[in-house]
Each structure stands twice: as C-alpha cells, then as structure tokens.
Design a protein around this motif. Structure first.
Motif, PDB file in Angstrom:
ATOM      1  N   LEU A  18       0.849  -1.190   0.000  1.00 51.90           N
ATOM      2  CA  LEU A  18       0.000   0.000   0.000  1.00 51.90           C
ATOM      3  C   LEU A  18       0.879   1.232   0.000  1.00 51.90           C
ATOM      4  CD1 LEU A  18      -2.728  -1.027   2.582  1.00 51.90           C
ATOM      5  CD2 LEU A  18      -2.915  -0.987   0.099  1.00 51.90           C
ATOM      6  N   ILE A  19       0.548   2.175  -0.860  1.00 50.18           N
ATOM      7  CA  ILE A  19       1.335   3.390  -1.023  1.00 50.18           C
ATOM      8  C   ILE A  19       0.435   4.578  -0.717  1.00 50.18           C
ATOM      9  CG2 ILE A  19       2.585   4.801  -2.697  1.00 50.18           C
ATOM     10  CD1 ILE A  19       3.204   2.111  -4.151  1.00 50.18           C
ATOM     11  N   ALA A  20       0.963   5.531   0.058  1.00 50.70           N
ATOM     12  CA  ALA A  20       0.200   6.727   0.403  1.00 50.70           C
ATOM     13  C   ALA A  20       0.826   7.940  -0.262  1.00 50.70           C
ATOM     14  CB  ALA A  20       0.171   6.931   1.918  1.00 50.70           C
ATOM     15  N   SER A  21      -0.022   8.892  -0.600  1.00 52.36           N
ATOM     16  CA  SER A  21       0.418  10.180  -1.115  1.00 52.36           C
ATOM     17  C   SER A  21      -0.237  11.245  -0.247  1.00 52.36           C
ATOM     18  CB  SER A  21      -0.016  10.333  -2.572  1.00 52.36           C
ATOM     19  OG  SER A  21       0.391  11.576  -3.067  1.00 52.36           O
ATOM     20  N   VAL A  23      -4.135  10.066   0.309  1.00 50.44           N
ATOM     21  CA  VAL A  23      -4.687   9.060  -0.590  1.00 50.44           C
ATOM     22  C   VAL A  23      -3.834   7.815  -0.463  1.00 50.44           C
ATOM     23  CG1 VAL A  23      -5.167   8.468  -3.001  1.00 50.44           C
ATOM     24  CG2 VAL A  23      -5.541  10.798  -2.198  1.00 50.44           C
ATOM     25  N   ILE A  24      -4.479   6.668  -0.339  1.00 45.61           N
ATOM     26  CA  ILE A  24      -3.770   5.388  -0.262  1.00 45.61           C
ATOM     27  C   ILE A  24      -4.210   4.529  -1.439  1.00 45.61           C
ATOM     28  CG2 ILE A  24      -3.431   3.271   1.077  1.00 45.61           C
ATOM     29  CD1 ILE A  24      -3.718   4.952   3.601  1.00 45.61           C
ATOM     30  N   LEU A  25      -3.217   3.984  -2.155  1.00 43.38           N
ATOM     31  CA  LEU A  25      -3.441   3.124  -3.313  1.00 43.38           C
ATOM     32  C   LEU A  25      -2.758   1.788  -3.108  1.00 43.38           C
ATOM     33  CD1 LEU A  25      -2.424   5.781  -5.984  1.00 43.38           C
ATOM     34  CD2 LEU A  25      -4.760   5.105  -5.451  1.00 43.38           C
ATOM     35  N   ASP A  26      -3.242   0.752  -3.794  1.00 41.16           N
ATOM     36  CA  ASP A  26      -2.499  -0.501  -3.771  1.00 41.16           C
ATOM     37  C   ASP A  26      -1.277  -0.334  -4.677  1.00 41.16           C
ATOM     38  OD1 ASP A  26      -3.266  -0.960  -6.458  1.00 41.16           O
ATOM     39  OD2 ASP A  26      -4.892  -2.316  -5.895  1.00 41.16           O
ATOM     40  N   LYS A  84      -4.274   1.265  -7.879  1.00 40.69           N
ATOM     41  CA  LYS A  84      -5.732   1.125  -7.955  1.00 40.69           C
ATOM     42  C   LYS A  84      -6.341   1.107  -6.565  1.00 40.69           C
ATOM     43  CE  LYS A  84      -5.303  -1.456 -12.170  1.00 40.69           C
ATOM     44  NZ  LYS A  84      -5.851  -1.054 -13.333  1.00 40.69           N
ATOM     45  N   ASN A  85      -7.653   1.025  -6.522  1.00 41.42           N
ATOM     46  CA  ASN A  85      -8.424   0.940  -5.273  1.00 41.42           C
ATOM     47  C   ASN A  85      -8.102   2.093  -4.318  1.00 41.42           C
ATOM     48  OD1 ASN A  85      -9.562  -1.553  -6.158  1.00 41.42           O
ATOM     49  ND2 ASN A  85      -7.642  -2.535  -5.576  1.00 41.42           N
ATOM     50  N   ARG A  95      -7.483  -2.621   6.575  1.00 37.34           N
ATOM     51  CA  ARG A  95      -6.443  -2.848   5.574  1.00 37.34           C
ATOM     52  C   ARG A  95      -5.103  -2.882   6.281  1.00 37.34           C
ATOM     53  NH1 ARG A  95      -4.139   1.756   5.708  1.00 37.34           N
ATOM     54  NH2 ARG A  95      -5.404   3.527   6.255  1.00 37.34           N
ATOM     55  N   ASP A  96      -4.059  -3.232   5.526  1.00 38.03           N
ATOM     56  CA  ASP A  96      -2.717  -3.319   6.089  1.00 38.03           C
ATOM     57  C   ASP A  96      -2.086  -1.938   6.246  1.00 38.03           C
ATOM     58  OD1 ASP A  96      -2.822  -6.076   6.175  1.00 38.03           O
ATOM     59  OD2 ASP A  96      -2.038  -6.285   4.137  1.00 38.03           O
TER      60      ASP A  96
END
Length: 135
Positions: free
Chosen positions: A7-10, A20-23, A27-28, A73-74
C-alpha cells in the motif's frame, strides 16, 4: 515481488490537504481529508469572534497510515509527500507608460509557506518514527 499487496500513500501536507492510499498497482484508492485540530489563539477577530489556527492531527494521521482507523487494511509500506514550494498568486498591475493591464506574480504569505513547510517536517518525523519509507 507482488506489488498489489503493498500500500502506497500520497500526502498533500497543507491543512486543507488530503491523504490518498493506493495498492501497489495504483488502484483501489482510499482518500481522507487531512485530519486537523483547531487550536484557540489569544485575542479576537475584527468581528469579535475567537481566533483559531488549524494544526495537523498526527494521531489520526498515524492511525490512517497504520490501517487502525477502521478501514480494515494493512499498514502503508511507502509514503510520498508532496514537494513544497512557495505558492505564487497572479497579480494584475497596470503598465506605467500605457496603462494596459500586465500580469505579474507574487509569492504567497511567509507565514502560510512556513506552516506548510513545518507540516512537511512533522509528517517526515512521524513517518520516520513509524519506520515507513518515504519520498
């Protein structure tokens, strides 16, 4: 390596910013308005109201990054913090010789630029303390 499990956050570090957190595949998306808390200041506004300043709520931001905010989520594995630089505001001026409109730019207020830079430092410290890599 399976990026989809990461999981990556911006983060936009302004008090009006967002997280914002994306896989790992980008996505998602999950999005939060930047968690803040209001601090009461001394004095009153010209209208007679109390003065307040917004500050980042680091406890809530930590919960979001850890995944303990109820989103099931993780923990985030990497955070990207938006690069900070002075904001420029367009300013309409008149040509001294002919009077025609000329556009120029001026930097935003020193205090707002300082506050956003301070927020970046607070976020970097929080994220480093959580042992999450960041850019």
């Amino acid at each position: 390596m399976d990026l989809s499990s990461k999981l990556i956050a911006s983060i936009d570090a302004g008090v009006d910013g967002a997280i914002v957190i994306l896989d790992g595949n980008g996505k998602n998306p999950l999005m939060w308005v930047m968690p803040t808390t209001k601090i009461k200041l001394k004095g009153k506004t010209p209208q007679g109201n109390d003065k307040f300043r917004s500050e980042l709520n680091l406890g809530e931001i930590r919960q979001i990054l850890l995944g303990t905010d109820g989103s099931e989520r993780d923990c985030v594995s990497h955070v990207f913090i938006e690069k900070q630089q002075p904001n420029y505001k367009p300013q309409l001026m008149r040509c001294g010789g002919c009077g025609r409109p000329v556009t120029s730019t001026t930097a935003a207020g020193i205090s707002s630029t300082f506050q956003t830079g301070r927020n970046v430092g607070l976020l970097e410290g929080l994220i480093a303390g959580m042992k999450i890599s960041y850019t």
